[in-house]
Design an enzyme around this catalytic site. Structure first.
Site, PDB file in Angstrom:
ATOM      1  N   ALA A 181       2.281 -10.138  -1.694  1.00 34.39           N
ATOM      2  CA  ALA A 181       3.488 -10.745  -1.088  1.00 34.39           C
ATOM      3  C   ALA A 181       3.912 -12.025  -1.810  1.00 34.39           C
ATOM      4  O   ALA A 181       4.968 -12.580  -1.510  1.00 34.39           O
ATOM      5  CB  ALA A 181       3.235 -11.030   0.389  1.00 34.39           C
TER       6      ALA A 181
ATOM      7  N   TYR B 281      -1.592   2.502 -17.520  1.00 34.91           N
ATOM      8  CA  TYR B 281      -0.761   2.117 -16.357  1.00 34.91           C
ATOM      9  C   TYR B 281      -0.266   3.391 -15.664  1.00 34.91           C
ATOM     10  O   TYR B 281      -0.333   3.507 -14.436  1.00 34.91           O
ATOM     11  CB  TYR B 281       0.411   1.229 -16.773  1.00 34.91           C
ATOM     12  CG  TYR B 281       1.298   0.860 -15.590  1.00 34.91           C
ATOM     13  CD1 TYR B 281       0.809   0.053 -14.553  1.00 34.91           C
ATOM     14  CD2 TYR B 281       2.602   1.351 -15.479  1.00 34.91           C
ATOM     15  CE1 TYR B 281       1.603  -0.258 -13.453  1.00 34.91           C
ATOM     16  CE2 TYR B 281       3.400   1.041 -14.389  1.00 34.91           C
ATOM     17  CZ  TYR B 281       2.898   0.233 -13.377  1.00 34.91           C
ATOM     18  OH  TYR B 281       3.673  -0.076 -12.281  1.00 34.91           O
TER      19      TYR B 281
HETATM   20  P1  NAP Z   1       5.090  -8.874  -9.531  1.00 33.76           P
HETATM   21  O1  NAP Z   1       6.317  -9.667  -9.272  1.00 33.76           O
HETATM   22  O2  NAP Z   1       4.266  -9.200 -10.728  1.00 33.76           O
HETATM   23  O3  NAP Z   1       4.177  -8.887  -8.222  1.00 33.76           O
HETATM   24  C1  NAP Z   1       2.878  -8.340  -8.223  1.00 33.76           C
HETATM   25  C2  NAP Z   1       2.177  -8.768  -6.939  1.00 33.76           C
HETATM   26  O4  NAP Z   1       0.893  -8.127  -6.877  1.00 33.76           O
HETATM   27  C3  NAP Z   1       1.952 -10.260  -6.871  1.00 33.76           C
HETATM   28  O5  NAP Z   1       2.235 -10.706  -5.567  1.00 33.76           O
HETATM   29  C4  NAP Z   1       0.474 -10.418  -7.190  1.00 33.76           C
HETATM   30  O6  NAP Z   1      -0.050 -11.499  -6.446  1.00 33.76           O
HETATM   31  C5  NAP Z   1      -0.104  -9.113  -6.648  1.00 33.76           C
HETATM   32  N1  NAP Z   1      -1.328  -8.726  -7.342  1.00 33.76           N
HETATM   33  C6  NAP Z   1      -1.443  -8.269  -8.608  1.00 33.76           C
HETATM   34  N2  NAP Z   1      -2.734  -8.060  -8.902  1.00 33.76           N
HETATM   35  C7  NAP Z   1      -3.453  -8.402  -7.792  1.00 33.76           C
HETATM   36  C8  NAP Z   1      -4.830  -8.427  -7.485  1.00 33.76           C
HETATM   37  N3  NAP Z   1      -5.755  -8.025  -8.380  1.00 33.76           N
HETATM   38  N4  NAP Z   1      -5.211  -8.834  -6.257  1.00 33.76           N
HETATM   39  C9  NAP Z   1      -4.305  -9.215  -5.344  1.00 33.76           C
HETATM   40  N5  NAP Z   1      -2.974  -9.228  -5.573  1.00 33.76           N
HETATM   41  C10 NAP Z   1      -2.563  -8.832  -6.793  1.00 33.76           C
HETATM   42  O7  NAP Z   1       5.463  -7.320  -9.697  1.00 33.76           O
HETATM   43  P2  NAP Z   1       6.305  -6.306  -8.757  1.00 33.76           P
HETATM   44  O8  NAP Z   1       7.290  -5.669  -9.631  1.00 33.76           O
HETATM   45  O9  NAP Z   1       6.756  -6.956  -7.508  1.00 33.76           O
HETATM   46  O10 NAP Z   1       5.163  -5.228  -8.467  1.00 33.76           O
HETATM   47  C11 NAP Z   1       4.804  -4.820  -7.173  1.00 33.76           C
HETATM   48  C12 NAP Z   1       4.339  -3.358  -7.220  1.00 33.76           C
HETATM   49  O11 NAP Z   1       5.425  -2.533  -7.641  1.00 33.76           O
HETATM   50  C13 NAP Z   1       3.196  -3.088  -8.200  1.00 33.76           C
HETATM   51  O12 NAP Z   1       2.291  -2.170  -7.612  1.00 33.76           O
HETATM   52  C14 NAP Z   1       3.895  -2.454  -9.396  1.00 33.76           C
HETATM   53  O13 NAP Z   1       3.029  -1.629 -10.136  1.00 33.76           O
HETATM   54  C15 NAP Z   1       4.989  -1.666  -8.683  1.00 33.76           C
HETATM   55  N6  NAP Z   1       6.142  -1.320  -9.520  1.00 33.76           N
HETATM   56  C16 NAP Z   1       6.853  -2.274 -10.199  1.00 33.76           C
HETATM   57  C17 NAP Z   1       7.925  -1.904 -11.000  1.00 33.76           C
HETATM   58  C18 NAP Z   1       8.729  -2.891 -11.800  1.00 33.76           C
HETATM   59  O14 NAP Z   1       9.474  -2.479 -12.710  1.00 33.76           O
HETATM   60  N7  NAP Z   1       8.665  -4.184 -11.514  1.00 33.76           N
HETATM   61  C19 NAP Z   1       8.281  -0.551 -11.088  1.00 33.76           C
HETATM   62  C20 NAP Z   1       7.547   0.387 -10.377  1.00 33.76           C
HETATM   63  C21 NAP Z   1       6.488   0.001  -9.592  1.00 33.76           C
HETATM   64  P3  NAP Z   1      -1.024 -12.649  -7.001  1.00 33.76           P
HETATM   65  O15 NAP Z   1      -0.762 -12.800  -8.464  1.00 33.76           O
HETATM   66  O16 NAP Z   1      -0.683 -13.853  -6.174  1.00 33.76           O
HETATM   67  O17 NAP Z   1      -2.365 -12.116  -6.686  1.00 33.76           O
END
Ligand code: NAP
Length: 250
Positions: free
Chosen positions: A11, A150
């Site tokens: 979050a 990934y």
């Molecule tokens: P983001 O802005 O980088 O956010 C990622 C979030 O996941 C952050 O809040 C981070 O929190 C948390 N996180 C990552 N690794 C973690 C860990 N080991 N333990 C606890 N928390 C962790 O990226 P986002 O785009 O919002 O991604 C959210 C989800 O959507 C992911 O599962 C990603 O694979 C998926 N997704 C993203 C895209 C895209 O293009 N952006 C597309 C398809 C799917 P902290 O760093 O504070 O821990």
């Protein structure tokens, strides 16, 4: 959504942050999780609903179970789990990719999501209701060049979601996943280890989804009538056809 308890991993940024904002506007109570405490505190102060913050790394099995088992009684009855935490690390062919990047993706995106699910489930099972929404990706539907691990992690999320839906079918618990294409968040900054220019290029000329677009889809899944389960939702920018074909503006 009034008075429902929503558990959101990741979050502190991007889709998770936007999802917290979207659910807060519907009066839900929120359990906000991530590793960056200061970010989660800023978010909690912004939201006009009851929140509680859990700091853990989803890869740390003990920390996940301790945090969830030690939730105060009034936060234990989780209605909706949104398994969003995850990231990509690197964009490299198998022969040159770094093993530590593979570990971070498989341990976080796959095993971490499984640990959180397993830790939250007992309360849903005793309530005989609940809803689990997993963040997959278009990368979990089609493999793209240099994304083998990934993509593997997101294929695994898809398989786990399907299996979980079968296992929980008799328990009255809804299970679904949302699979976005390109979303403009911190995702590419993390993937390219802070290389801001390279990260921004990912979103150039594509009119990428915003985190709010994905949050709207998650809210739609969660707000559907009890008898409706949105099992699998793929959400792409109009300019993106699949995980490797897009029509970028020159
Ligand atoms: P983001 O802005 O980088 O956010 C990622 C979030 O996941 C952050 O809040 C981070 O929190 C948390 N996180 C990552 N690794 C973690 C860990 N080991 N333990 C606890 N928390 C962790 O990226 P986002 O785009 O919002 O991604 C959210 C989800 O959507 C992911 O599962 C990603 O694979 C998926 N997704 C993203 C895209 C895209 O293009 N952006 C597309 C398809 C799917 P902290 O760093 O504070 O821990």
């Amino acid at each position: 959504m009034e008075d429902k308890i929503i558990f959101i991993t990741g979050a502190s940024s991007g889709i998770g942050w936007a999802t917290a904002e979207a659910f807060s506007k519907r009066g839900a109570q929120l359990i906000l999780c991530g590793r960056r405490k200061e970010k989660l505190e800023i978010l909690a102060r912004k939201l006009d609903v009851k929140t509680t913050i859990l700091i853990f790394d989803v890869r740390d099995k003990k920390a996940v179970f301790d945090a969830i088992e030690n939730l105060p009684e009034n936060w234990k009855k989780i209605d909706i789990l949104i398994n969003n935490a995850g990231n990509a690390h690197g964009l490299d062919p198998v022969q040159t990719a770094k093993l530590e990047d593979w570990d971070a993706m498989i341990d976080g995106n796959v095993k971490g999501l499984m640990y959180v699910t397993k830790a939250v489930l007992p309360n849903m099972l005793s309530a005989k209701k609940g809803h689990i929404i997993n963040l997959g990706s278009i990368a979990g539907k089609e493999v793209y060049p240099n994304g083998s691990v990934y993509c593997s992690s997101k294929f695994a999320v898809d398989a786990f979601t399907q299996g979980l839906r079968i296992d929980l079918n008799s328990e009255g618990i809804r299970v679904g996943s949302v699979h976005p294409g390109l979303v403009d968040t911190e995702f590419s900054e993390v993937r390219f280890k802070g290389d801001h220019q390279r990260a921004r290029k990912v979103y150039q000329g594509i009119d990428a989804l915003s985190a709010n677009d994905v949050a709207d889809a998650i809210l739609y899944m969660a707000s559907a009538p009890e008898k409706v389960n949105v099992a699998d939702l793929v959400l792409l920018p109009t300019r993106q056809a699949n995980s490797y074909v897009s029509n970028r503006e020159k």
